[in-house]
Motif scaffolding. Structure first.
Motif, PDB file in Angstrom:
ATOM      1  N   SER A  17       0.839  -1.206   0.000  1.00  0.00           N
ATOM      2  CA  SER A  17       0.000   0.000   0.000  1.00  0.00           C
ATOM      3  C   SER A  17       0.868   1.246   0.000  1.00  0.00           C
ATOM      4  CB  SER A  17      -0.927   0.000   1.218  1.00  0.00           C
ATOM      5  OG  SER A  17      -0.182   0.053   2.414  1.00  0.00           O
ATOM      6  N   ASP A  18       0.313   2.315  -0.533  1.00  0.00           N
ATOM      7  CA  ASP A  18       1.020   3.602  -0.619  1.00  0.00           C
ATOM      8  C   ASP A  18       2.432   3.435  -1.166  1.00  0.00           C
ATOM      9  OD1 ASP A  18       0.941   6.359  -0.465  1.00  0.00           O
ATOM     10  OD2 ASP A  18       1.895   6.406   1.512  1.00  0.00           O
ATOM     11  N   HIS A  19       2.523   2.671  -2.226  1.00  0.00           N
ATOM     12  CA  HIS A  19       3.796   2.425  -2.909  1.00  0.00           C
ATOM     13  C   HIS A  19       3.653   2.958  -4.330  1.00  0.00           C
ATOM     14  CE1 HIS A  19       7.264   0.487  -4.642  1.00  0.00           C
ATOM     15  NE2 HIS A  19       7.590  -0.078  -3.497  1.00  0.00           N
ATOM     16  N   ALA A  20       4.185   4.155  -4.561  1.00  0.00           N
ATOM     17  CA  ALA A  20       3.959   4.835  -5.833  1.00  0.00           C
ATOM     18  C   ALA A  20       4.492   4.039  -7.015  1.00  0.00           C
ATOM     19  CB  ALA A  20       4.591   6.226  -5.806  1.00  0.00           C
ATOM     20  N   GLY A  21       5.684   3.469  -6.879  1.00  0.00           N
ATOM     21  CA  GLY A  21       6.270   2.712  -7.981  1.00  0.00           C
ATOM     22  C   GLY A  21       5.468   1.472  -8.315  1.00  0.00           C
ATOM     23  N   LEU A  22       5.043   0.743  -7.296  1.00  0.00           N
ATOM     24  CA  LEU A  22       4.247  -0.460  -7.515  1.00  0.00           C
ATOM     25  C   LEU A  22       2.890  -0.104  -8.112  1.00  0.00           C
ATOM     26  CD1 LEU A  22       3.950  -3.529  -7.154  1.00  0.00           C
ATOM     27  CD2 LEU A  22       3.025  -3.063  -4.856  1.00  0.00           C
ATOM     28  N   SER A  23       2.267   0.963  -7.607  1.00  0.00           N
ATOM     29  CA  SER A  23       0.975   1.382  -8.145  1.00  0.00           C
ATOM     30  C   SER A  23       1.087   1.756  -9.619  1.00  0.00           C
ATOM     31  CB  SER A  23       0.431   2.571  -7.354  1.00  0.00           C
ATOM     32  OG  SER A  23       0.143   2.197  -6.021  1.00  0.00           O
ATOM     33  N   ALA A  24       2.160   2.480  -9.964  1.00  0.00           N
ATOM     34  CA  ALA A  24       2.355   2.877 -11.361  1.00  0.00           C
ATOM     35  C   ALA A  24       2.563   1.650 -12.247  1.00  0.00           C
ATOM     36  CB  ALA A  24       3.536   3.823 -11.478  1.00  0.00           C
ATOM     37  N   ALA A  25       3.337   0.696 -11.766  1.00  0.00           N
ATOM     38  CA  ALA A  25       3.599  -0.511 -12.546  1.00  0.00           C
ATOM     39  C   ALA A  25       2.321  -1.318 -12.759  1.00  0.00           C
ATOM     40  CB  ALA A  25       4.657  -1.357 -11.841  1.00  0.00           C
ATOM     41  N   CYS A  26       1.535  -1.466 -11.711  1.00  0.00           N
ATOM     42  CA  CYS A  26       0.305  -2.251 -11.820  1.00  0.00           C
ATOM     43  C   CYS A  26      -0.765  -1.530 -12.629  1.00  0.00           C
ATOM     44  CB  CYS A  26      -0.230  -2.570 -10.424  1.00  0.00           C
ATOM     45  SG  CYS A  26       0.834  -3.668  -9.469  1.00  0.00           S
ATOM     46  N   GLY A  27      -0.725  -0.221 -12.636  1.00  0.00           N
ATOM     47  CA  GLY A  27      -1.723   0.551 -13.373  1.00  0.00           C
ATOM     48  C   GLY A  27      -1.586   0.457 -14.876  1.00  0.00           C
ATOM     49  N   GLY A  28      -0.441  -0.009 -15.352  1.00  0.00           N
ATOM     50  CA  GLY A  28      -0.222  -0.092 -16.790  1.00  0.00           C
ATOM     51  C   GLY A  28      -0.611  -1.420 -17.406  1.00  0.00           C
ATOM     52  N   HIS A  29      -1.091  -2.364 -16.592  1.00  0.00           N
ATOM     53  CA  HIS A  29      -1.551  -3.678 -17.065  1.00  0.00           C
ATOM     54  C   HIS A  29      -0.434  -4.488 -17.720  1.00  0.00           C
ATOM     55  CE1 HIS A  29      -5.553  -2.257 -16.123  1.00  0.00           C
ATOM     56  NE2 HIS A  29      -5.379  -1.222 -16.919  1.00  0.00           N
ATOM     57  N   ARG A  30       0.795  -4.174 -17.388  1.00  0.00           N
ATOM     58  CA  ARG A  30       1.930  -4.965 -17.865  1.00  0.00           C
ATOM     59  C   ARG A  30       2.340  -5.929 -16.761  1.00  0.00           C
ATOM     60  NH1 ARG A  30       5.724   0.080 -19.284  1.00  0.00           N
ATOM     61  NH2 ARG A  30       7.258  -1.496 -19.905  1.00  0.00           N
ATOM     62  N   GLY A 126       8.839   9.015  -5.114  1.00  0.00           N
ATOM     63  CA  GLY A 126       8.901   9.351  -3.703  1.00  0.00           C
ATOM     64  C   GLY A 126       8.138   8.329  -2.886  1.00  0.00           C
ATOM     65  N   GLY A 127       8.160   8.520  -1.571  1.00  0.00           N
ATOM     66  CA  GLY A 127       7.422   7.631  -0.705  1.00  0.00           C
ATOM     67  C   GLY A 127       8.105   7.373   0.627  1.00  0.00           C
ATOM     68  N   HIS A 128       9.439   7.446   0.645  1.00  0.00           N
ATOM     69  CA  HIS A 128      10.166   7.250   1.902  1.00  0.00           C
ATOM     70  C   HIS A 128      10.075   8.501   2.773  1.00  0.00           C
ATOM     71  CE1 HIS A 128      12.784   4.846   4.365  1.00  0.00           C
ATOM     72  NE2 HIS A 128      13.686   5.801   4.450  1.00  0.00           N
ATOM     73  N   LEU A 129       9.807   9.640   2.145  1.00  0.00           N
ATOM     74  CA  LEU A 129       9.635  10.916   2.835  1.00  0.00           C
ATOM     75  C   LEU A 129       8.350  11.574   2.374  1.00  0.00           C
ATOM     76  CD1 LEU A 129      13.240  12.413   2.510  1.00  0.00           C
ATOM     77  CD2 LEU A 129      12.284  11.186   4.465  1.00  0.00           C
ATOM     78  N   MET A 130       7.836  12.480   3.195  1.00  0.00           N
ATOM     79  CA  MET A 130       6.658  13.257   2.804  1.00  0.00           C
ATOM     80  C   MET A 130       7.043  14.464   1.970  1.00  0.00           C
ATOM     81  SD  MET A 130       4.396  13.166   6.318  1.00  0.00           S
ATOM     82  CE  MET A 130       5.718  13.809   7.373  1.00  0.00           C
ATOM     83  N   PHE A 131       8.216  15.037   2.254  1.00  0.00           N
ATOM     84  CA  PHE A 131       8.666  16.250   1.580  1.00  0.00           C
ATOM     85  C   PHE A 131      10.059  15.989   1.002  1.00  0.00           C
ATOM     86  CE2 PHE A 131       6.409  17.301   5.557  1.00  0.00           C
ATOM     87  CZ  PHE A 131       5.216  17.774   5.013  1.00  0.00           C
ATOM     88  N   GLU A 132      10.175  16.039  -0.295  1.00  0.00           N
ATOM     89  CA  GLU A 132      11.490  15.831  -0.896  1.00  0.00           C
ATOM     90  C   GLU A 132      12.435  16.921  -0.397  1.00  0.00           C
ATOM     91  OE1 GLU A 132      12.061  13.198  -2.107  1.00  0.00           O
ATOM     92  OE2 GLU A 132      10.544  12.445  -3.474  1.00  0.00           O
ATOM     93  N   PRO A 133      13.653  16.565   0.007  1.00  0.00           N
ATOM     94  CA  PRO A 133      14.545  17.527   0.656  1.00  0.00           C
ATOM     95  C   PRO A 133      14.817  18.775  -0.160  1.00  0.00           C
ATOM     96  CG  PRO A 133      15.383  15.299   0.918  1.00  0.00           C
ATOM     97  CD  PRO A 133      14.235  15.212  -0.045  1.00  0.00           C
ATOM     98  N   TRP A 134      14.818  18.657  -1.478  1.00  0.00           N
ATOM     99  CA  TRP A 134      15.134  19.814  -2.316  1.00  0.00           C
ATOM    100  C   TRP A 134      13.931  20.727  -2.535  1.00  0.00           C
ATOM    101  CZ3 TRP A 134      15.635  14.691  -3.632  1.00  0.00           C
ATOM    102  CH2 TRP A 134      14.627  14.147  -4.427  1.00  0.00           C
ATOM    103  N   THR A 135      12.761  20.355  -2.012  1.00  0.00           N
ATOM    104  CA  THR A 135      11.566  21.173  -2.211  1.00  0.00           C
ATOM    105  C   THR A 135      11.271  22.087  -1.034  1.00  0.00           C
ATOM    106  OG1 THR A 135      10.025  19.532  -1.272  1.00  0.00           O
ATOM    107  CG2 THR A 135      10.570  19.333  -3.623  1.00  0.00           C
ATOM    108  N   VAL A 136      11.968  21.893   0.079  1.00  0.00           N
ATOM    109  CA  VAL A 136      11.727  22.718   1.262  1.00  0.00           C
ATOM    110  C   VAL A 136      12.875  23.708   1.395  1.00  0.00           C
ATOM    111  CG1 VAL A 136      11.314  22.717   3.742  1.00  0.00           C
ATOM    112  CG2 VAL A 136      10.555  20.771   2.357  1.00  0.00           C
ATOM    113  N   GLU A 137      12.553  24.996   1.264  1.00  0.00           N
ATOM    114  CA  GLU A 137      13.592  26.032   1.274  1.00  0.00           C
ATOM    115  C   GLU A 137      13.203  27.175   2.201  1.00  0.00           C
ATOM    116  OE1 GLU A 137      15.481  25.783  -3.219  1.00  0.00           O
ATOM    117  OE2 GLU A 137      13.952  27.298  -2.785  1.00  0.00           O
ATOM    118  N   THR A 138      14.212  27.854   2.708  1.00  0.00           N
ATOM    119  CA  THR A 138      13.983  29.066   3.475  1.00  0.00           C
ATOM    120  C   THR A 138      13.527  30.183   2.533  1.00  0.00           C
ATOM    121  OG1 THR A 138      16.240  29.872   3.218  1.00  0.00           O
ATOM    122  CG2 THR A 138      15.818  28.367   5.052  1.00  0.00           C
TER     123      THR A 138
END
Length: 472
Positions: A17-30, A126-138
């Motif tokens: 569950s909540d596995h973006a890569g697996l969901s994308a792979a399964c969504g393509g019916h391959r 993504g998936g191991h983190l909620m916020f990608e480190p390069w997206t959070v800036e001062t």
């Protein structure tokens, strides 16, 4: 290419569950071929995390089998293994979840580049983190160096809703060969300690979800205060499952956010702890030196003891310092594979402040002993305790382990559970410690409990004097 298989490369994301890569792979019916690779990153793991990984892989394999799928195990350099699997299966794509430590980043960049050069689709998620480190800036465009502003920056950001488990994982007509997990002997270095720690493991995605549900239902309301009491089962315990991705931080966040909306005040502290984990990864991404060097570089001049074989350091590793809070926490780790957070702060402070020993020695010891070991959190936690990390001056944080025990374990319930010496009827968990440790330590429950190797008050004075003389 539209019908060619997709290789889903599992790493620290042992869930469906909540596995973006697996969901994308399964969504393509391959056809989807789940893969785990035993490469150098696995080989370098300490005894406890490697053993726990083996348990997690066995559980994931079982879960996939229930869905009509399989987990293919291969050993070798990641790129070589993936290329071989592409040749064997005709796969046209490789998907994986991102990791953020420097070695993983370097490996993944090379893998992605080589696969794309070969005409394959190579995609990370993504998936191991909620916020990608390069997206959070001062506001000035830099990265955050202090936790509180980081928390304020992300607390109101949208965290995507967790994805459901795929209803179906399409299987290939023919499965490639797989190694036998037992042949990898991932638990070999645990020796007899494995049988002691195993009853404390909450294994796999199902157990992680149950653990989260029970925490939200029964504990989160009082989490702000209960989490500091080592004798109370007041924490979520989810660090074990988050470390291997048996549950996602998104799932934890949304459960905590719902609890906060329901008026469970402690849920905000739980959300802050999830963001503390994110902050550790934020720093590891922007300043990877936090893993193996002083984050505050002026600490390079400090004269740490760097001898892991020094008698007082050995006493610390064996839970024989004569300081009850320190010894109880160290023994908890050997029996359960985890350590209460308050205990982690106390044992780290004692090693780095009272014994003036380099935090890297403690970091390495935890890396070998913790089933919830996490590279970013372990490094930041040790540097925070030592004073060389992202925190205020060390003058304000030399924990007195005796007064800390008076405050957080006044009836000595925690101490009694983990220290056997001097007690007529020791707790079973205190006795289990002697079954977990190496026989070469030659320790027994009827030994005399030691006097403090460095008394609490004396150690604090020595530490402060050392800092003042070095100009900190």
């Amino acid at each position: 290419m539209s019908s060619s298989p997709v290789l889903v490369w599992f790493r620290r994301d042992l869930r469906l569950s909540d596995h973006a890569g697996l969901s994308a792979a399964c969504g393509g019916h391959r056809p989807v071929i789940p893969v785990f690779i035993h490469d150098a990153s696995v080989e370098s793991l300490g005894a406890a995390p490697k053993w726990r990984l083996g348990l997690g892989l066995a559980q994931l394999s079982e879960t996939l089998a229930q869905k009509g799928s399989r987990l293919i195990l291969r050993k070798g350099e990641a790129l070589d293994v993936l290329k071989a699997l592409v040749q064997e299966t005709g796969a046209g794509a490789v998907y994986w979840s991102r990791l953020y430590d420097p070695q993983a980043v370097k490996r993944d960049i090379e893998v992605k580049s080589a696969l794309r050069d070969a005409g394959l689709e190579a995609k990370s998620f993504g998936g191991h983190l909620m916020f990608e480190p390069w997206t959070v800036e001062t506001k000035t465009g830099g990265f955050y160096k202090v936790y509180t502003p980081f928390w304020k920056s992300v607390r109101n950001q949208d965290v995507p809703e967790p994805r459901p488990e795929p209803s179906r994982i399409p299987a290939p007509d023919t499965w490639p060969a797989s190694d036998e997990l037992a042949a990898w002997a991932l638990g070999a270095a645990m020796r007899r300690g494995a049988d002691v720690v195993r009853p404390f493991v909450r294994l796999g995605e199902g157990a992680a979800q149950s653990r989260l549900g029970a925490f939200i239902a029964h504990k989160v309301a009082d989490y702000d205060s209960a989490r500091d009491l080592p004798a109370v089962d007041g924490t979520s315990g989810l660090s074990e499952n988050l470390a291997l991705g048996e549950i996602s931080p998104h799932q934890c966040w949304h459960a905590g956010a719902r609890a906060l909306e329901e008026g469970k005040a402690g849920a905000e502290t739980f959300l802050k702890e999830l963001v503390w984990r994110e902050f550790a990864y934020h720093l590891m991404h922007h300043t990877p030196r936090i893993l193996d060097g002083n984050w505050k570089e002026d600490w390079d001049a400090f004269a740490w003891n760097s001898d892991a074989s020094a008698p007082k350091v050995v006493a610390w590793t064996r839970g024989r310092t004569g300081i009850q809070f320190v010894d109880a926490a160290m023994r908890e780790m050997y029996v359960t594979g985890r350590m209460h957070n308050r205990g982690r702060m106390i044992v780290a402070s004692y090693l780095t402040k009272h014994l003036l020993t380099h935090w890297k020695i403690g970091q390495k010891w935890f890396e070998d002993c913790l089933i919830d070991w996490d590279p970013a959190s372990n490094a930041m936690g040790w540097q925070w305790s030592a004073g060389s990390g992202p925190d205020a001056t060390p003058y304000f944080r030399v924990f007195n382990p005796v007064t800390q025990l008076d405050k957080f374990d006044p009836k000595r319930t925690y101490v009694s559970r983990w220290i056997a010496e001097g007690r007529k009827r020791p707790h079973d968990d205190a006795l289990a410690y002697f079954d977990a440790i190496p026989k070469s330590w030659d320790m027994a429950p009827d030994d005399r409990y030691p006097d403090p190797i460095v008394p609490a008050d004396e150690g604090r004075k020595v530490a402060l004097n050392a800092y003042e003389n070095k100009g900190f």
